[in-house]
Design an enzyme around this catalytic site. Structure first.
Site, PDB file in Angstrom:
ATOM      1  CE1 TYR A 123      -4.365   4.903   6.265  1.00 34.08           C
ATOM      2  CE2 TYR A 123      -6.395   4.016   7.153  1.00 34.08           C
ATOM      3  CZ  TYR A 123      -5.663   4.493   6.089  1.00 34.08           C
ATOM      4  OH  TYR A 123      -6.241   4.567   4.845  1.00 34.08           O
ATOM      5  CE  LYS A 175       4.209  -1.812  -4.948  1.00 34.34           C
ATOM      6  NZ  LYS A 175       3.691  -2.167  -6.284  1.00 34.34           N
ATOM      7  CG  ASP A 208       0.710  -3.234  -7.688  1.00 33.61           C
ATOM      8  OD1 ASP A 208       1.031  -3.982  -6.736  1.00 33.61           O
ATOM      9  OD2 ASP A 208       1.523  -2.879  -8.549  1.00 33.61           O
ATOM     10  CG  ASP A 232      -9.415   2.813   4.650  1.00 33.20           C
ATOM     11  OD1 ASP A 232     -10.628   2.568   4.568  1.00 33.20           O
ATOM     12  OD2 ASP A 232      -8.968   3.941   4.918  1.00 33.20           O
TER      13      ASP A 232
END
Ligand code: NAD
Length: 337
Positions: A123, A175, A208, A232
């Site tokens: 972002y 991740k 995930d 987010d």
């Protein structure tokens, strides 16, 4: 001494939910004074600037901001004022608690806190097109930026938050199996910080798998910390566990400034109809009161919300009722003990 805060009612339903929130804060005896300012579309129309200098000056002076939702035009137009405010005051920590209020949902007694890094990751907006074979937009590239400094301060914030609020466990979602550098650095720093907090249980999980586990068995989590975009997305998922965005508050916290706002937007589809649910902004104001050492007042307001919503007589339309914002507000004021 009574503390003055900057209040930005915002766009769409913003003024309606802000009026309701200020009325309840007053009735609950919050020790606050308000410096009313404008931003967003309203400011663009009135002073031709979506983030007027007077609003920045007031925020700079007061350092605590209560903000309604601001409309951000998609595609063209001005950049998100929410993002501008977070940048201007380096509000690096986005704290999003979710708690069951309306019973009968998929889960009962959800009580989780997501702590999202607010200034880095994808972002930061470092992105561009790459031209090839006469096509100026043949490809596009975004850069994910993670710094040791940014990762450390958000992970430390999560552990300090856990300690302060009597929470038992911090889960770092990442991740790092695929993004070995950026996410790898975030994980490595988180593990280092965790070693300084032996009193708080620590685990790391792939993002995930975390999403799936949150849906299957949310009770295994307590405080979650992650970088900007993952936070987010998962904070909206977590809002879904307790019935949606209407009950989701947020605090954007920096070293010496903080801004509190509901997670929902300006809801242009219902603006001006007097039917908006003010609970998201009101719960954000409760986070603000906690932050300002007025937790007793915050607890009374949360108690009133529980009483009114649980009784079921006065609920706004989004909660399945037919009460107007004013009727719901009056019921909350009456329920303050
Ligand atoms: P939204 O959250 O405004 O609305 C989504 C749906 O939820 C709508 O049907 C709306 O009527 C309903 N809703 C939202 N808040 C409600 C409330 N308090 N009471 C009852 N119903 C409510 O999302 P959107 O439509 O995607 O966005 C509208 C605008 O808000 C956009 O310009 C967007 O950029 C902006 N936005 C601002 C913020 C912020 O200021 N922090 C956050 C999200 C979206």
């Amino acid at each position: 001494m009574t503390k003055t805060i900057t209040v930005i009612p915002g766009d769409g339903i913003g003024p309606e939910v802000t009026d309701a929130t200020l009325e309840i804060l007053k009735a609950a005896g919050a020790d606050l004074e308000y410096d009313m300012q404008i931003a967003g579309l309203i400011a663009l129309e009135e002073v031709r600037n979506p983030l007027p200098q007077a609003t920045l000056d007031s925020s700079e002076k007061n350092r605590i901001i209560l903000k309604g939702p601001l409309t951000t035009p998609s595609g063209a137009g001005f950049r998100s004022i929410n993002v501008e405010m977070r940048k201007a005051f380096d509000l690096y920590s986005n704290v999003r608690p979710v708690r069951t209020i309306v019973p009968g949902g998929r889960y009962e007694d959800i009580d989780l806190v997501l702590i999202r890094e607010n200034t880095e990751g994808l972002y930061v907006g470092v992105e561009h097109y790459i031209g090839m074979h006469g096509d100026a937009r043949a490809a596009a590239e975004s850069v994910m930026i993670i710094t040791r400094f940014g990762a450390e301060r958000i992970c430390r914030y999560a552990f300090e938050y856990a300690r302060k609020h009597g929470r038992k466990k911090v889960t770092l979602a990442h991740k790092a199996n695929i993004l070995k550098y950026t996410q790898g650095l975030f994980l490595e720093v988180g593990q280092d910080v965790a070693s300084e907090y032996p009193d708080i249980e620590f685990e790391d999980r792939i993002i995930d798998a975390t999403a799936m586990q949150l849906v299957l068995d949310p009770y295994r989590f307590d405080v979650l910390v992650m970088e900007n975009m993952f936070g987010d997305i998962l904070s909206d998922l977590m809002a879904g566990l307790v019935g949606g965005l209407g009950f989701a508050p947020a605090g954007n916290i920096g070293q010496d400034a903080a801004m509190f706002e509901a997670v929902h937007g300006s809801a242009p589809d219902i603006a001006g109809q007097g039917i908006a649910n003010p609970t998201g902004l009101l719960l954000s104001a409760c986070l603000m009161l906690d932050h300002m050492s007025q937790s007793e007042t915050a607890s009374r307001i949360r108690g009133a919300i529980d009483t009114v919503v649980l009784s079921g007589d006065t609920r706004t339309v989004d909660m399945g009722g037919s009460a107007t914002t004013r009727e719901f507000t009056a019921a909350l004021v009456a329920a303050l003990d």
